[in-house]
Design an enzyme around this catalytic site. Structure first.
Site: not given
Lengths: 298, 298, 298, 298
Positions: C64-65, C170
């Site tokens: 999801l965003p 990340k």
């Protein structure tokens, strides 16, 4: 006027006291019972919840640490919106992001309640003395309506535009303040490293084009302005962590608006370095320690 | 008083004229013969070289673009030091790095000539009106000696300390000016992007803690201060390339002193970007174009 | 294995297809019905809600965003946690802040569901080819359990530590990527402005201490690396607005940790300037346009 | 080949020794007589001045701290240009600004002497082992002529373009190196503050898009790369003050070219802060101390 006051911290408590002194009737709420008791001793009524406090008043004032708290106080099951009468006004004096203020205003409007953002400057001293500046975001009619009440707590009541614009004014001013203070720290430190007397340099800057509040009123170099925190070990004043909060709000608003804030983002890292070193509680002018040994331990 | 004036550019020519108006006798030198002729028409004597100009005078004033020019004018075979009488004073009003000023002072002292660094602020307007500020580096005795002469060209004559300290004061002030201007550009642009009226925002900042000369006197947003370059397309004023020169001097001095100038170095890159875009001739407040479309072509 | 896949965007759709290709059985959910139909055509079952999708599966994957979407999908009345069986695993491949990942893990643990953060790198190309890198935050046992399923979608499955550490890896990598790319843009542009051939400069940097992925594999100067977006007008690749999202996550995490990110915060402003100029959709290496006219319109 | 070698410091001395080892005949000059004696003991002839050293040789090599020294050695009354034979080549291996290199080339050309800029990378270790990289600025004919001699001192001899381009390559590479190192310091420190194992983070970065020499070969976090200065208290390696010198050259060249170097200028301030703290002699990867307590005293 019958008012609910929610949030009795270092700023909220003296503000509420000033409302009492000016003859208003107050319902108060805070999670800290000692803070509530102080207000009750001064004549306020304690409420069991924000909802209870808001019931039957003409105006609700909130003074809270961050947008998340305002949201909870307004929208929880026992929150303000569950108790407030249609048409009564909500004035939020917390410093939060403009977008949240505008979202709260929309929520309140759906229930028929005008919402005013009215963040302050002036610190705990101004809150106690009733000399705060209120930066008010509201339409003209609502602004005129709340102005007399705000005047019981502050000296300058400034209309900044529609809802959210009070917050915009506050964060833009404090963005610039964070930059100018670090800039003065940088220029004073460079001058001293190059051999000039700091008082002489401050005197020149303060009558020249480098002049700014951070230099002429609140100079970060010790001994330049006797009343400034720099002259008392950077105690009192406006804490580094509070400056960081405001720079964070500015950076977030800038991100949403896709607007670069080069100097503001860099200044934020400088104050963040201070905070990391354990100096978040010192006045923000202590940022000069990153540039110069001003007699302190770093 | 018999004075040699070397360097008759945009600043030097009106300064020299003011010395003539105040009854001083002047030898003048410049490579630009048209500039020399203007002074001769006003009563000065043209000299064939800095050496010739300096011969027989009580004081030599230099007003040149950079330290390299001052060095040449002083030390060349036909330079000032080859002609000046022992005991006569040299006043350099160029803006140069403090270390060079101190090196020139040492050279001059070896020949028995006091050397004074006296950079100015106030621009070409102040030079013409005789209202410049002089930031003077000299020992107290020499300072008292040159003060009356400087008063013929300026309104504020400020003693900044020993040799070099005039330059230190100038570059520290302008370092801060370069930072505050970019800071105001950033804060005004953010505010406007978030929806506030720029006049309202400037009004708040100017009566609050963000207050600074770059905001209340020289605001970079068009239409806020009618007399500021921002209200006339950023023409006139203090050019971006001149600000770049001063920030470069500050950065170099900081490098020598191992003193960080975080915000100053970043501001320098912003003005450098403007200069790269071909806007080095615009007033330095045009840096706001990097943040905001202010009706101009970028 | 019976899996629910929620979020069928540019990344999620090809990832889900790879799960199908590897023989897994899929319930899918997305608000975009066209995206759902593509997966149904490939053999998946459409679910009416995240709750319905999660009912009866061994594992839920979300892509999801932003954190707000993950929160809604997990905790809404018709959300994943309302339907998932005790003991089934939740794998979130969205890129979000580590603190939210840890908060979701706590919520899930209260219901007896292991939660894994597994953000990816490799872009839409890697998603389609099944060659993504997964950075996985989970305890060792859960990691071993989800690894085979992730291997159906990616080539490198890296265990980064406990919950949240996938997100930390990340954002730290992409923080550095955002810095090195702007650094290469700066160095290449300076070199070209000083007269060196860009291919020669890149060749030297790539065999010397300036070597980095942003220079040797993805050089922002056109014509250096034929396969890089710079050689095709900065189309495709990793969009500036996506880099901005990741730098924003890094800056927010740094703020919480009181950890300065000087270069990261400055790089963020550079990409923000690009986005403001309408170039948020171009590959992030287009940041070189701020330094240099690379044949494009700016 | 008969060669004059001027400048026998930490770099110059081992380079000159390698020329001797390869059978060249050497005149040497340095102000430090001990350094001269070492070379004489190895078979070189001591000269009384740069002029004397340059007399009768085919090639002059200079290895000096800064452009001012090169200028003096070349142009003084007893300098190289006063003694060198027409047609003999001058190779300057000092790291200086490209504009000075080009100016020296012009001076030398007026006397009929080709001038080559050939700065090196590889440090004192590479100088001793004869494995330096030479970045050479010269026209193609002169480059071919000096290449065999340089090969006696280095492993990679790279033609960077015409005169000055060797310096451009060097300062652009080191600008990027200064940025990437601070970037790695920032990303590693953020990751560790957020809880990830530094070895795991480095492993991920080094196989992903954040990969760079500063991370995979010279990581600033202790214990990641056993051979890096970070694993031995930041001793040895490439000193912070040397990095500062190169960043200063890059910033100055950028100023002349009106080319912004946002990240480079900020990185410069970070290393300057280290130097101010007395850490200018530590390896430049110690910049991580500004972000993180890595077991050292700050």
């Amino acid at each position: 006027m019958k008012i609910a006051f929610i949030g009795l911290g270092n700023m909220g408590a003296p503000m509420a006291l000033n409302l009492l002194k000016n003859g208003h009737t107050l319902n108060v709420f805070d999670l800290n019972q000692a803070a509530v008791q102080t207000l009750v001793d001064a004549g306020a009524s304690a409420s069991a919840s924000p909802k209870a406090a808001a019931t039957g008043v003409e105006c609700v004032v909130t003074m809270l640490p961050a947008a998340a708290h305002v949201k909870r106080v307004l929208t929880a099951d026992d929150g303000v919106l569950a108790g407030i009468a249609r048409g009564a006004t909500i004035v939020d004096s917390s410093t939060i992001d403009p977008a949240s203020a505008q979202a709260f205003a929309k929520l309140a409007a759906e229930r028929g309640n005008p919402f005013v953002d009215a963040p302050v400057s002036g610190g705990t001293g101004g809150a106690a003395a009733g000399t705060l500046t209120f930066m008010v975001g509201a339409n003209a009619g609502v602004y005129e309506q709340v102005k007399p009440m705000l005047a019981a707590m502050g000296k300058n009541i400034v209309h900044c535009g529609d809802t959210g614009m009070g917050q915009v004014a506050k964060i833009c001013n404090n963005l610039l303040l964070g930059i100018t203070m670090a800039g003065v720290a940088e220029a004073m430190s460079l001058g001293v490293a190059l051999g000039i007397d700091p008082k002489v340099l401050a005197g020149i800057v303060n009558t020249s084009t480098g002049r700014c509040w951070s230099s002429d009123t609140y100079n970060p170099y010790p001994g330049i302005v006797e009343t400034a925190p720099a002259s008392r070990g950077y105690t009192g004043g406006f804490g580094t962590d509070l400056m960081l909060k405001d720079l964070g709000l500015a950076a977030d608003a800038a991100k949403s608006a896709k607007q670069p804030v080069y100097l503001g983002a860099l200044a934020q890292q400088l104050y963040q370095t201070m905070s990391k070193h354990g100096d978040g509680g010192l006045d923000f002018s202590s940022v000069i320690k990153l540039y110069h040994d001003v007699g302190a331990k770093r």
